[in-house]
Design a protein around this motif. Sequence first.
Motif, PDB file in Angstrom:
ATOM      1  N   ASP A   1       0.837  -1.198   0.000  1.00  0.00           N
ATOM      2  CA  ASP A   1       0.000   0.000   0.000  1.00  0.00           C
ATOM      3  C   ASP A   1       0.881   1.261   0.000  1.00  0.00           C
ATOM      4  O   ASP A   1       1.581   1.526   0.975  1.00  0.00           O
ATOM      5  N   PRO A   2       0.849   2.032  -1.088  1.00  0.00           N
ATOM      6  CA  PRO A   2       1.716   3.207  -1.156  1.00  0.00           C
ATOM      7  C   PRO A   2       1.250   4.361  -0.259  1.00  0.00           C
ATOM      8  O   PRO A   2       1.989   5.324  -0.076  1.00  0.00           O
ATOM      9  N   ASN A   3       0.052   4.243   0.314  1.00  0.00           N
ATOM     10  CA  ASN A   3      -0.471   5.344   1.127  1.00  0.00           C
ATOM     11  C   ASN A   3      -0.309   5.148   2.624  1.00  0.00           C
ATOM     12  O   ASN A   3      -0.795   5.936   3.428  1.00  0.00           O
ATOM     13  N   VAL A   4       0.357   4.047   2.975  1.00  0.00           N
ATOM     14  CA  VAL A   4       0.679   3.821   4.383  1.00  0.00           C
ATOM     15  C   VAL A   4       2.174   3.537   4.454  1.00  0.00           C
ATOM     16  O   VAL A   4       2.696   2.709   3.711  1.00  0.00           O
ATOM     17  N   CYS A   5       2.852   4.256   5.332  1.00  0.00           N
ATOM     18  CA  CYS A   5       4.289   4.046   5.491  1.00  0.00           C
ATOM     19  C   CYS A   5       4.510   3.400   6.849  1.00  0.00           C
ATOM     20  O   CYS A   5       4.009   3.893   7.866  1.00  0.00           O
ATOM     21  N   THR A   6       5.223   2.281   6.885  1.00  0.00           N
ATOM     22  CA  THR A   6       5.538   1.667   8.181  1.00  0.00           C
ATOM     23  C   THR A   6       7.042   1.739   8.431  1.00  0.00           C
ATOM     24  O   THR A   6       7.841   1.487   7.521  1.00  0.00           O
ATOM     25  N   ILE A   7       7.384   2.102   9.653  1.00  0.00           N
ATOM     26  CA  ILE A   7       8.794   2.120  10.068  1.00  0.00           C
ATOM     27  C   ILE A   7       8.886   1.267  11.324  1.00  0.00           C
ATOM     28  O   ILE A   7       8.078   1.427  12.233  1.00  0.00           O
ATOM     29  N   SER A   8       9.841   0.358  11.365  1.00  0.00           N
ATOM     30  CA  SER A   8      10.028  -0.426  12.582  1.00  0.00           C
ATOM     31  C   SER A   8      11.503  -0.420  12.961  1.00  0.00           C
ATOM     32  O   SER A   8      12.359  -0.736  12.141  1.00  0.00           O
ATOM     33  N   ILE A   9      11.769  -0.024  14.201  1.00  0.00           N
ATOM     34  CA  ILE A   9      13.126  -0.109  14.748  1.00  0.00           C
ATOM     35  C   ILE A   9      13.086  -1.214  15.786  1.00  0.00           C
ATOM     36  O   ILE A   9      12.243  -1.195  16.676  1.00  0.00           O
ATOM     37  N   HIS A  10      13.940  -2.201  15.650  1.00  0.00           N
ATOM     38  CA  HIS A  10      13.834  -3.362  16.531  1.00  0.00           C
ATOM     39  C   HIS A  10      15.167  -4.068  16.643  1.00  0.00           C
ATOM     40  O   HIS A  10      16.053  -3.886  15.811  1.00  0.00           O
ATOM     41  N   GLU A  11      15.280  -4.897  17.673  1.00  0.00           N
ATOM     42  CA  GLU A  11      16.464  -5.746  17.785  1.00  0.00           C
ATOM     43  C   GLU A  11      16.471  -6.702  16.603  1.00  0.00           C
ATOM     44  O   GLU A  11      15.437  -7.247  16.227  1.00  0.00           O
ATOM     45  N   THR A  12      17.630  -6.925  16.005  1.00  0.00           N
ATOM     46  CA  THR A  12      17.730  -7.791  14.832  1.00  0.00           C
ATOM     47  C   THR A  12      17.027  -9.129  15.054  1.00  0.00           C
ATOM     48  O   THR A  12      17.072  -9.695  16.142  1.00  0.00           O
ATOM     49  N   GLY A  13      16.387  -9.598  14.003  1.00  0.00           N
ATOM     50  CA  GLY A  13      15.645 -10.846  14.079  1.00  0.00           C
ATOM     51  C   GLY A  13      16.512 -12.082  13.898  1.00  0.00           C
ATOM     52  O   GLY A  13      16.003 -13.179  13.748  1.00  0.00           O
ATOM     53  N   ARG A  14      17.830 -11.865  13.899  1.00  0.00           N
ATOM     54  CA  ARG A  14      18.719 -13.029  13.762  1.00  0.00           C
ATOM     55  C   ARG A  14      18.329 -14.097  14.807  1.00  0.00           C
ATOM     56  O   ARG A  14      18.250 -15.265  14.513  1.00  0.00           O
ATOM     57  N   TYR A  15      18.101 -13.664  16.032  1.00  0.00           N
ATOM     58  CA  TYR A  15      17.682 -14.588  17.083  1.00  0.00           C
ATOM     59  C   TYR A  15      16.291 -14.256  17.605  1.00  0.00           C
ATOM     60  O   TYR A  15      15.494 -15.126  17.893  1.00  0.00           O
ATOM     61  N   LEU A  16      16.007 -12.969  17.750  1.00  0.00           N
ATOM     62  CA  LEU A  16      14.782 -12.553  18.430  1.00  0.00           C
ATOM     63  C   LEU A  16      13.549 -12.725  17.548  1.00  0.00           C
ATOM     64  O   LEU A  16      13.601 -12.505  16.336  1.00  0.00           O
ATOM     65  N   PHE A  17      12.444 -13.076  18.202  1.00  0.00           N
ATOM     66  CA  PHE A  17      11.129 -13.124  17.567  1.00  0.00           C
ATOM     67  C   PHE A  17      10.839 -11.764  16.928  1.00  0.00           C
ATOM     68  O   PHE A  17      11.208 -10.742  17.488  1.00  0.00           O
ATOM     69  N   PRO A  18      10.136 -11.672  15.801  1.00  0.00           N
ATOM     70  CA  PRO A  18       9.653 -12.778  14.974  1.00  0.00           C
ATOM     71  C   PRO A  18      10.631 -13.189  13.877  1.00  0.00           C
ATOM     72  O   PRO A  18      10.287 -14.027  13.060  1.00  0.00           O
ATOM     73  N   GLY A  19      11.843 -12.634  13.879  1.00  0.00           N
ATOM     74  CA  GLY A  19      12.853 -13.067  12.909  1.00  0.00           C
ATOM     75  C   GLY A  19      12.869 -12.232  11.640  1.00  0.00           C
ATOM     76  O   GLY A  19      13.863 -12.198  10.934  1.00  0.00           O
TER      77      GLY A  19
ATOM     78  N   GLY B   1      11.945  -8.383   9.512  1.00  0.00           N
ATOM     79  CA  GLY B   1      12.318  -6.990   9.770  1.00  0.00           C
ATOM     80  C   GLY B   1      13.718  -6.685   9.285  1.00  0.00           C
ATOM     81  O   GLY B   1      14.417  -5.817   9.821  1.00  0.00           O
ATOM     82  N   ASN B   2      14.150  -7.412   8.258  1.00  0.00           N
ATOM     83  CA  ASN B   2      15.445  -7.124   7.658  1.00  0.00           C
ATOM     84  C   ASN B   2      15.380  -5.787   6.913  1.00  0.00           C
ATOM     85  O   ASN B   2      14.334  -5.395   6.426  1.00  0.00           O
ATOM     86  N   VAL B   3      16.532  -5.138   6.818  1.00  0.00           N
ATOM     87  CA  VAL B   3      16.578  -3.826   6.159  1.00  0.00           C
ATOM     88  C   VAL B   3      16.141  -3.914   4.694  1.00  0.00           C
ATOM     89  O   VAL B   3      15.661  -2.947   4.104  1.00  0.00           O
TER      90      VAL B   3
END
Lengths: 395, 215
Positions: A193-211, A213-215
Amino acid sequence: MAKYAGHESLTKNAVFVYSDNQLGYKFSDTHPFNQKRLTLTVDLLNELGALNKDDIVEPRIATDEEILLGHDAKYVDIIKKAGHGELSNEQGEPYGIGTEDTPIFPFMHEASAHIVGGTLTACDYVMQDKVKHAANLGGGLHHGFKGRASGFCIYNDSTVAIKYMQQKYNARVLYIDTDAHHGDGVQWSFYDDPNVCTISIHETGRYLFPGTGNVTERGTGEGHGTSFNLPIDAFTEDESFLDIYETAFREIVAHFKPDVILTQNGADAHYFDPLTHLYCSMKIYKEIPRIAHELAHEFCDGRWIAVGGGGYDIWRVVPRAWSLIWTEMTDQKAPDGPLPATWLEKWQLESPVTLIPTWMDPNNMYNDVPRKAEITEKNYQILEKALYMIRSSQS
Amino acid sequence: MIVEEIMNTTVFSLQPSDTIKDAVQLLKKERIRHLPITNSAGEVIGLVTERDIKNALPSSLLKIHDEDIFYQPLENIMTKNIIVGHPLDFVEEIALIFYEQRIGCLPIVSAGKLVGIVTGTDLLYNYIELTGANKPSSLIEIRVPDVVGILFEVTKVFHKHRVSVLSVLVYPDKELDNMKILSIRVKIMNPLSIIEDLRKEGFDVLWPNMPGMNL
């Protein structure tokens, strides 16, 4: 101590959406997701004298029709059945309930619909220009999927609220998620959806749930370039976190030009949080809402809705962190120094851990992080990768 | 896993009489680097890679415009006697061929005809799928002694917590000869009670590690 400054005027700046029925979203006494943190937060704000009775508005309950904006009818039906004792754990598992993470509990549909309704109430207040800002700290259940519960989340109030604001108010929405876990449910809901922008800053999903959220997750089809992910390293501290947050938020909001900002305020990036491995302090929880507030005024005529999210140290972290959202939202001076003694005395009796007696954390909370410079450098590279597309489109 | 599950079945190929210019255009248009060369019967008789073409063309820094080169047939630059694979080959085996022969692609041949192609990028993608998270999950790493039945003991704990396991990787411990590292992806957000039980059973949980740290 700052005094509430609202009663001089009839038009309020902000509303605090809350009622005790939001406490019905409860899995068990031992589950880490515990809405007692709402009680503790409201009580802390009361003791501080920062929350007036007439600041509080009752959350409404979301209708089925509204919930269906973000979820499948079949799934809503399953949740209703589960909460009315008509579903076994085995039958629930394909839908993500009846698991250790998201157990079945009585009236889980009704409790979840109250959470969604609270966020919708907050949206209506802001989008109808009754107030500039609104908080529903019971919301922020960002892992909920269209047809499946995940990671303690049943209905995804942010997804439903964004769809609702698109339909009812034709709004262009920016969602920013500072929970330590990736905001996957909301991201996938609007990935094209081009009309909604989502930004997430989180601990890398290498180990942490949900895995996830890669750049490199940037959206798809027409929505390519409207999903932003900033996975930061375990052991990241305040300075690096805030540098990433402020730089990314400011550049993306200027690029996307939303009508309204929805912030998800999970409070689990703190050093004390038992489920994650970031090393942040209360300092980020003072700065996160401050910058959101500033940018909402700069780009969205002030329209800002804040929801809660994760936060599993409900005694030492969440009440302080979430109180700071409300004081920021209402232009009260950020509290500093000691916490109200009455609050400390009352809750220390129940708390299994020694409460932190001050608004900010002590300086020696943890030992130095050995590879701090490398972690900071790596996070900075992630920031550059995440912003690469919008930076190159400007130059 | 076998090759036919991961191979590309839309293969761009040319014939030996086609020109270097044809190859340059096709590589550019499809954003690929390898072109199997087939005869009129569809049999693979050679391979032209991006590097073969670069070697054939004059340096872009030279001011010579020898257009003739572009009209040379691919026959003149293609590698003959190339290594090919079969749809029923194991992915693990062809990965070894890539590594040992230092090649970048493997045309897949069945009944004498070109039916697919696997490139190094496809193998990498396969690796990403094996090790990455395609469903919401947490990763737990455990150091275990290399003895019979150990995986059973570990999975008993997951069974007790009714948590589904999405993937298990076992690899040798770089420090200790008689140990293995298990990397297990589980569909759960709160792994704390599982970790506690694993520790009670005497397992060495490497990650998530609690504050105290060991990067």
